[in-house]
Write a protein that holds these residues in place. Structure first.
Motif, short mmCIF file in Angstrom:
data_model
loop_
_atom_site.label_atom_id
_atom_site.label_comp_id
_atom_site.label_asym_id
_atom_site.label_seq_id
_atom_site.Cartn_x
_atom_site.Cartn_y
_atom_site.Cartn_z
N LEU A 172 37.39 46.03 58.44
CA LEU A 172 38.71 46.19 57.84
C LEU A 172 39.15 44.93 57.10
O LEU A 172 39.74 45.01 56.02
CB LEU A 172 39.73 46.56 58.92
N VAL A 173 38.86 43.76 57.67
CA VAL A 173 39.22 42.50 57.02
C VAL A 173 38.47 42.37 55.69
O VAL A 173 39.07 42.01 54.66
CB VAL A 173 38.91 41.31 57.94
N LEU A 174 37.18 42.66 55.69
CA LEU A 174 36.39 42.57 54.46
C LEU A 174 36.88 43.58 53.42
O LEU A 174 36.94 43.28 52.23
CB LEU A 174 34.91 42.80 54.76
N MET A 175 37.24 44.77 53.89
CA MET A 175 37.71 45.80 52.97
C MET A 175 39.03 45.38 52.31
O MET A 175 39.21 45.53 51.10
CB MET A 175 37.88 47.12 53.71
N ILE A 176 39.94 44.83 53.11
CA ILE A 176 41.23 44.40 52.57
C ILE A 176 41.05 43.27 51.56
O ILE A 176 41.66 43.25 50.48
CB ILE A 176 42.17 43.96 53.71
N LEU A 177 40.17 42.31 51.91
CA LEU A 177 39.99 41.14 51.05
C LEU A 177 39.27 41.46 49.75
O LEU A 177 39.70 41.04 48.67
CB LEU A 177 39.23 40.04 51.81
N PHE A 178 38.16 42.19 49.87
CA PHE A 178 37.27 42.34 48.71
C PHE A 178 37.38 43.69 48.00
O PHE A 178 36.86 43.83 46.89
CB PHE A 178 35.82 42.11 49.14
N CYS A 179 38.03 44.66 48.63
CA CYS A 179 38.19 45.96 47.97
C CYS A 179 39.60 46.15 47.41
O CYS A 179 39.75 46.57 46.27
CB CYS A 179 37.88 47.09 48.96
N PHE A 180 40.60 45.86 48.23
CA PHE A 180 41.97 46.14 47.82
C PHE A 180 42.63 44.96 47.10
O PHE A 180 43.40 45.17 46.17
CB PHE A 180 42.80 46.56 49.03
N ARG A 181 42.35 43.74 47.56
CA ARG A 181 42.98 42.58 46.92
C ARG A 181 42.22 42.11 45.70
O ARG A 181 42.77 41.97 44.61
CB ARG A 181 43.13 41.44 47.94
N GLN A 182 40.91 41.83 45.87
CA GLN A 182 40.13 41.33 44.75
C GLN A 182 39.51 42.43 43.91
O GLN A 182 39.15 42.22 42.75
CB GLN A 182 39.02 40.41 45.28
N ARG A 183 39.32 43.60 44.51
CA ARG A 183 38.71 44.75 43.82
C ARG A 183 37.31 44.41 43.28
O ARG A 183 36.94 44.81 42.19
CB ARG A 183 39.61 45.24 42.68
N TRP A 184 36.56 43.65 44.08
CA TRP A 184 35.19 43.30 43.69
C TRP A 184 34.20 44.39 44.05
O TRP A 184 33.20 44.59 43.36
CB TRP A 184 34.77 41.99 44.37
N PHE A 185 34.47 45.11 45.13
CA PHE A 185 33.52 46.11 45.61
C PHE A 185 34.23 47.43 45.87
O PHE A 185 35.43 47.46 46.16
CB PHE A 185 32.85 45.64 46.92
N PRO A 186 33.49 48.54 45.77
CA PRO A 186 34.07 49.84 46.13
C PRO A 186 34.24 49.94 47.64
O PRO A 186 33.53 49.26 48.39
CB PRO A 186 33.02 50.84 45.61
N TYR A 187 35.14 50.78 48.08
CA TYR A 187 35.43 50.87 49.51
C TYR A 187 35.01 52.19 50.13
O TYR A 187 35.27 52.43 51.31
CB TYR A 187 36.93 50.65 49.77
N THR A 188 34.36 53.05 49.37
CA THR A 188 33.98 54.34 49.93
C THR A 188 32.69 54.85 49.31
O THR A 188 32.41 54.59 48.13
CB THR A 188 35.10 55.38 49.70
N GLY A 189 31.89 55.56 50.09
CA GLY A 189 30.68 56.21 49.59
C GLY A 189 29.53 55.26 49.35
O GLY A 189 29.61 54.05 49.56
#
Length: 326
Positions: A151-168
């Motif tokens: 969850l921490v990695l998802m918040i940091l790199f998916c939702f805040r920085q938008r560097w990586f996709p978060y699904t699939g």
């Protein structure tokens, strides 16, 4: 050799216990065993269906005959039948296992390399600022559950920085079989693999660091230092050879833990692997599928323990030639 025989026997005993429990638990639980063996509740079945399933599941025959049919389903690789999904359990697991391995295998390799190299260096340089900082950091990470790291990695790199996709595992519209598809798959796998790597690395690091810190005062290490050998030669040519066995054993025994962590990570990142399959089985009360996943997980654990023990025997001539401790 006695230690490795003990590990092998323990792994096989655990494997056999899971096989026996998978067979007897649905038959010993209160209520209609047909409900547990098919996943359908008693209220949802007509008397004709009950009679059909009773015959199909051989419940009208002695229990040892039923156990023989059960063992034959394991031997032929079907692992039973999921009546809710109308497919053999092995076929359902086979469709999803590849996705899980795409996460688990890189994570096992990366966490092993990270824990070995980092732990070896910090253990050799024990007491330094790097050692104290690294060990404290790894202890903190070791207390964090896998889902929290994800969850921490998802918040940091998916939702805040938008560097990586978060699904699939792939983005929509990317054609399979192309270089773009492969790169897109790798981009989707970075965070799930990183999550498992971070979760698994501390235990490997701490074992390696503590073991190395203990042997740095051994005579063979002190003698190597007196000879003027480089730190690299001492660490990899002397220390690592002597402490590799417990590390390899620990890695082999923790493979199943990585698979268990992968089941959690897959659900968080919406990856259609074994994790989502297990969730479907739990929510739909598909007991044959749950038992099949438990069987496969236990089999992987047993195989990993056996392989790690074989590697330990091959790399230690004292054990291989019968000259080591028995």
């Amino acid at each position: 050799m006695k230690k490795y025989r003990k590990n092998l026997i323990l792994a096989l005993v655990c494997f056999l216990i899971v096989i026996v429990l998978n067979f007897f638990l649905p038959r010993l639980l209160p209520g209609n065993p047909i409900a547990y063996l098919t996943g359908f509740s008693e209220e949802d079945m007509t008397p004709a269906q009950v009679a059909y399933y009773r015959q199909a599941l051989h419940l009208d025959e002695p229990v040892f005959v039923q156990f023989g049919y059960y063992l034959s389903s394991l031997a032929d690789g079907t692992l039973g039948y999921s009546y809710k999904k109308e497919a053999t359990v092995s076929a359902l697991i086979g469709q999803r296992l590849g996705y899980t391995l795409q996460i688990t295998l890189p994570a096992v390799l990366l966490s092993t390399a990270l824990g070995l190299l980092w732990g070896l260096h910090c253990g050799y340089k024990k007491g330094t600022a790097l050692d104290k900082l690294s060990t404290t950091f790894q202890i903190v990470i070791n207390t964090m559950p896998t889902f929290l790291i994800a969850l921490v990695l998802m918040i940091l790199f998916c939702f805040r920085q938008r560097w990586f996709p978060y699904t699939g595992l792939n983005s929509a519209g990317v054609a399979p079989g192309t270089a773009a598809y492969l790169l897109d798959r790798m981009r989707h796998l970075i965070l799930p693999v990183l999550t498992l790597t971070i979760a698994a690395a501390p235990s490997r690091y701490l074992l390696m660091r503590n073991t190395v810190s203990q042997v740095t005062e051994e005579k063979y290490v002190l003698y190597a230092k007196e000879r003027g050998l480089s730190d690299h030669k001492i660490k990899f040519g002397y220390i690592l050879k002597n402490i590799a066995q417990p590390f390899i054993t620990m890695v082999g025994m923790s493979v199943s833990t990585c698979i268990g962590g992968s089941l959690v990570v897959e659900n968080i990142f919406s990856i259609g692997g074994m994790g989502s399959l297990l969730s479907d089985a739990v929510y739909s009360l598909d007991y044959p599928l749950m038992q099949g996943i438990l069987f496969v997980t236990t089999a992987v654990m047993t195989i990993s323990i056996v392989v790690s023990d074989v590697i330990c025997i091959l790399i230690d001539p004292r054990v291989r030639l019968g000259g080591g401790q028995s």
